[in-house]
Write a protein that holds these residues in place. Structure first.
Motif, PDB file in Angstrom:
ATOM      1  N   PRO A 162       0.805  -1.225   0.000  1.00  0.00           N
ATOM      2  CA  PRO A 162       0.000   0.000   0.000  1.00  0.00           C
ATOM      3  C   PRO A 162       0.835   1.271   0.000  1.00  0.00           C
ATOM      4  O   PRO A 162       0.417   2.292  -0.490  1.00  0.00           O
ATOM      5  CB  PRO A 162      -0.820  -0.115   1.295  1.00  0.00           C
ATOM      6  CG  PRO A 162      -0.833  -1.584   1.605  1.00  0.00           C
ATOM      7  CD  PRO A 162       0.491  -2.110   1.112  1.00  0.00           C
ATOM      8  N   SER A 163       2.022   1.233   0.601  1.00  0.00           N
ATOM      9  CA  SER A 163       2.902   2.401   0.589  1.00  0.00           C
ATOM     10  C   SER A 163       4.316   1.915   0.323  1.00  0.00           C
ATOM     11  O   SER A 163       4.630   0.745   0.506  1.00  0.00           O
ATOM     12  CB  SER A 163       2.844   3.163   1.910  1.00  0.00           C
ATOM     13  OG  SER A 163       3.268   2.325   2.962  1.00  0.00           O
ATOM     14  N   ALA A 164       5.153   2.829  -0.119  1.00  0.00           N
ATOM     15  CA  ALA A 164       6.517   2.428  -0.472  1.00  0.00           C
ATOM     16  C   ALA A 164       7.511   3.449   0.026  1.00  0.00           C
ATOM     17  O   ALA A 164       7.238   4.637   0.052  1.00  0.00           O
ATOM     18  CB  ALA A 164       6.644   2.273  -1.980  1.00  0.00           C
ATOM     19  N   SER A 165       8.662   2.971   0.455  1.00  0.00           N
ATOM     20  CA  SER A 165       9.765   3.855   0.815  1.00  0.00           C
ATOM     21  C   SER A 165      10.453   4.298  -0.465  1.00  0.00           C
ATOM     22  O   SER A 165      10.310   3.661  -1.514  1.00  0.00           O
ATOM     23  CB  SER A 165      10.758   3.123   1.707  1.00  0.00           C
ATOM     24  OG  SER A 165      10.122   2.688   2.897  1.00  0.00           O
ATOM     25  N   PRO A 166      11.198   5.402  -0.435  1.00  0.00           N
ATOM     26  CA  PRO A 166      11.844   5.887  -1.667  1.00  0.00           C
ATOM     27  C   PRO A 166      12.658   4.813  -2.364  1.00  0.00           C
ATOM     28  O   PRO A 166      12.645   4.731  -3.598  1.00  0.00           O
ATOM     29  CB  PRO A 166      12.727   7.027  -1.151  1.00  0.00           C
ATOM     30  CG  PRO A 166      12.035   7.522   0.073  1.00  0.00           C
ATOM     31  CD  PRO A 166      11.441   6.288   0.713  1.00  0.00           C
ATOM     32  N   TRP A 167      13.381   3.950  -1.600  1.00  0.00           N
ATOM     33  CA  TRP A 167      14.211   2.934  -2.250  1.00  0.00           C
ATOM     34  C   TRP A 167      13.369   1.788  -2.825  1.00  0.00           C
ATOM     35  O   TRP A 167      13.870   0.964  -3.551  1.00  0.00           O
ATOM     36  CB  TRP A 167      15.229   2.380  -1.263  1.00  0.00           C
ATOM     37  CG  TRP A 167      14.616   1.792  -0.035  1.00  0.00           C
ATOM     38  CD1 TRP A 167      14.168   0.521   0.150  1.00  0.00           C
ATOM     39  CD2 TRP A 167      14.377   2.477   1.195  1.00  0.00           C
ATOM     40  NE1 TRP A 167      13.653   0.367   1.408  1.00  0.00           N
ATOM     41  CE2 TRP A 167      13.782   1.539   2.084  1.00  0.00           C
ATOM     42  CE3 TRP A 167      14.625   3.792   1.648  1.00  0.00           C
ATOM     43  CZ2 TRP A 167      13.412   1.891   3.392  1.00  0.00           C
ATOM     44  CZ3 TRP A 167      14.261   4.122   2.937  1.00  0.00           C
ATOM     45  CH2 TRP A 167      13.662   3.184   3.799  1.00  0.00           C
ATOM     46  N   GLN A 168      12.060   1.736  -2.470  1.00  0.00           N
ATOM     47  CA  GLN A 168      11.192   0.703  -3.013  1.00  0.00           C
ATOM     48  C   GLN A 168      10.477   1.152  -4.280  1.00  0.00           C
ATOM     49  O   GLN A 168       9.853   0.347  -4.959  1.00  0.00           O
ATOM     50  CB  GLN A 168      10.137   0.297  -1.968  1.00  0.00           C
ATOM     51  CG  GLN A 168      10.729  -0.383  -0.737  1.00  0.00           C
ATOM     52  CD  GLN A 168       9.663  -0.628   0.309  1.00  0.00           C
ATOM     53  OE1 GLN A 168       8.960   0.295   0.708  1.00  0.00           O
ATOM     54  NE2 GLN A 168       9.534  -1.867   0.752  1.00  0.00           N
ATOM     55  N   LEU A 169      10.551   2.438  -4.606  1.00  0.00           N
ATOM     56  CA  LEU A 169       9.817   2.947  -5.757  1.00  0.00           C
ATOM     57  C   LEU A 169      10.282   2.299  -7.054  1.00  0.00           C
ATOM     58  O   LEU A 169       9.518   2.187  -8.003  1.00  0.00           O
ATOM     59  CB  LEU A 169       9.964   4.476  -5.848  1.00  0.00           C
ATOM     60  CG  LEU A 169       9.332   5.258  -4.695  1.00  0.00           C
ATOM     61  CD1 LEU A 169       9.581   6.750  -4.884  1.00  0.00           C
ATOM     62  CD2 LEU A 169       7.841   4.989  -4.597  1.00  0.00           C
ATOM     63  N   ALA A 170      11.547   1.866  -7.101  1.00  0.00           N
ATOM     64  CA  ALA A 170      12.054   1.219  -8.312  1.00  0.00           C
ATOM     65  C   ALA A 170      11.272  -0.048  -8.634  1.00  0.00           C
ATOM     66  O   ALA A 170      11.215  -0.478  -9.785  1.00  0.00           O
ATOM     67  CB  ALA A 170      13.538   0.901  -8.149  1.00  0.00           C
ATOM     68  N   ASN A 171      10.659  -0.661  -7.604  1.00  0.00           N
ATOM     69  CA  ASN A 171       9.872  -1.863  -7.830  1.00  0.00           C
ATOM     70  C   ASN A 171       8.592  -1.564  -8.608  1.00  0.00           C
ATOM     71  O   ASN A 171       7.908  -2.485  -9.049  1.00  0.00           O
ATOM     72  CB  ASN A 171       9.508  -2.519  -6.487  1.00  0.00           C
ATOM     73  CG  ASN A 171      10.737  -2.982  -5.724  1.00  0.00           C
ATOM     74  OD1 ASN A 171      11.751  -3.315  -6.327  1.00  0.00           O
ATOM     75  ND2 ASN A 171      10.643  -3.007  -4.406  1.00  0.00           N
ATOM     76  N   HIS A 172       8.269  -0.299  -8.751  1.00  0.00           N
ATOM     77  CA  HIS A 172       7.057   0.110  -9.461  1.00  0.00           C
ATOM     78  C   HIS A 172       7.427   0.969 -10.670  1.00  0.00           C
ATOM     79  O   HIS A 172       6.729   1.923 -11.000  1.00  0.00           O
ATOM     80  CB  HIS A 172       6.133   0.889  -8.514  1.00  0.00           C
ATOM     81  CG  HIS A 172       5.720   0.106  -7.300  1.00  0.00           C
ATOM     82  ND1 HIS A 172       4.719  -0.830  -7.328  1.00  0.00           N
ATOM     83  CD2 HIS A 172       6.202   0.109  -6.038  1.00  0.00           C
ATOM     84  CE1 HIS A 172       4.584  -1.371  -6.126  1.00  0.00           C
ATOM     85  NE2 HIS A 172       5.469  -0.813  -5.326  1.00  0.00           N
TER      86      HIS A 172
END
Length: 310
Positions: A162-172
């Protein structure tokens, strides 16, 4: 002994509360972008407020080169604005409107890079009034509008997680590319709608290669010539804008469920401007293309249905 005067320390400026700042951002969004504002009303309260705060910052940034005092803006002005931005991201609001953005940044993992890129787009407006090719224009559109998709995606959220940390945005990355495409589509729509206004300021955003392709000259543009050459050119540009809208649609399904209806609505409402341009026989010089309120309301149930099934 010589007595030096004590330095005069100005008390720090007292800024408004977060609630007051958000309300100001809401009013700015509602006044300057009625179509966009309508879409935000479909969001949960915390998300819509965050989007208003981001929009207001974008508005202030745009005003530096397109507002009533744009003639005073220099590269140094934009340097100072970037310093202002960094202070806000450090949690230090400088103006009343910053209070809402600082609060938003505390609630959502929004990166600073898209904001810097938008300022870079304003720098382009300081020294460029023509674009030779679409690739050059596309970079400009990314900077001044595609960046909005990157700013707002962490607020809208993703379906998993449901939410993402800045370093997880690459997964999207594909979802973020679609968000950028929506921003570019919106900017291309703005360009087509505002051709007359822009020529009044000596600017041509339509790629010069496209004008040449349809044997339409800058002189024709400044003389507001609407003929078959112009209609063919506009049809070509509208097809390109719609292709970016189509790409943007592919990413909506990956957004958090509570964001899909607002984004579908915003997409359809803004894309509707292209329909009005067509209905006006491509005369963007004498007829302002806008979607009437009644027609906007008709888009909402269709957008809701698309959010459920697509």
């Amino acid at each position: 002994m010589l007595q030096l005067p004590k330095p005069h320390h100005h008390p720090p400026k007292t800024l408004v509360s977060a609630a007051e700042s958000y309300e100001y951002c809401r009013q700015i969004t509602a006044h300057y972008s009625k179509t966009f504002y309508m879409g935000t009303l479909l969001m949960p309260p915390e998300k819509r407020q965050a989007i208003w705060a981001i929009y207001e910052w974008c508005r202030r940034t745009d005003e530096l080169v397109d507002g009533p005092k744009a003639y005073t803006t220099t590269p140094e002005t934009l340097d100072a604005w970037e310093n202002h931005l960094e202070a806000v991201f450090a949690g230090h609001p400088q103006e009343d409107a910053d209070v809402a953005l600082v609060d938003t940044l505390e609630r959502f993992p929004i990166p600073i890079d898209p904001f810097r890129d938008m300022i870079a787009g304003q720098r382009m407006d300081l020294y460029r009034s023509r674009y030779d090719t679409f690739e050059e224009l596309k970079l400009y559109c990314y900077r001044v509008a595609g960046t909005v998709g990157l700013m707002t995606s962490p607020v809208l959220g993703f379906s998993e997680p449901p939410s993402a940390s800045p370093w997880q945005l690459a997964n999207h990355s594909e979802t973020l590319e679609a968000a950028v495409d929506l921003g570019i589509a919106n900017q291309l729509t703005n360009i087509l709608r505002d051709v007359g206004e822009d020529t009044g300021r000596g600017r041509i955003y339509l790629p010069l290669a496209d004008l040449h392709r349809f044997d339409y000259t800058e002189k024709d543009l400044f003389n507001s010539v609407v003929d078959e050459r112009w209609r063919s050119l506009m049809k070509f540009e509208i097809r390109r804008a719609r292709e970016f809208y189509r790409r943007a649609e592919d990413g909506i399904r990956d957004l958090n469920p509570d964001a899909r209806w607002p984004v579908w609505s915003a997409l359809m409402l803004y894309q509707g401007i292209l329909n009005v341009i067509e209905q006006n026989d491509y005369d963007v010089f004498n007829k302002r293309a806008f979607v009437p309120k009644g027609r906007k309301l008709l888009y909402l149930p269709v957008a809701w249905l698309r959010a459920q099934v697509l």
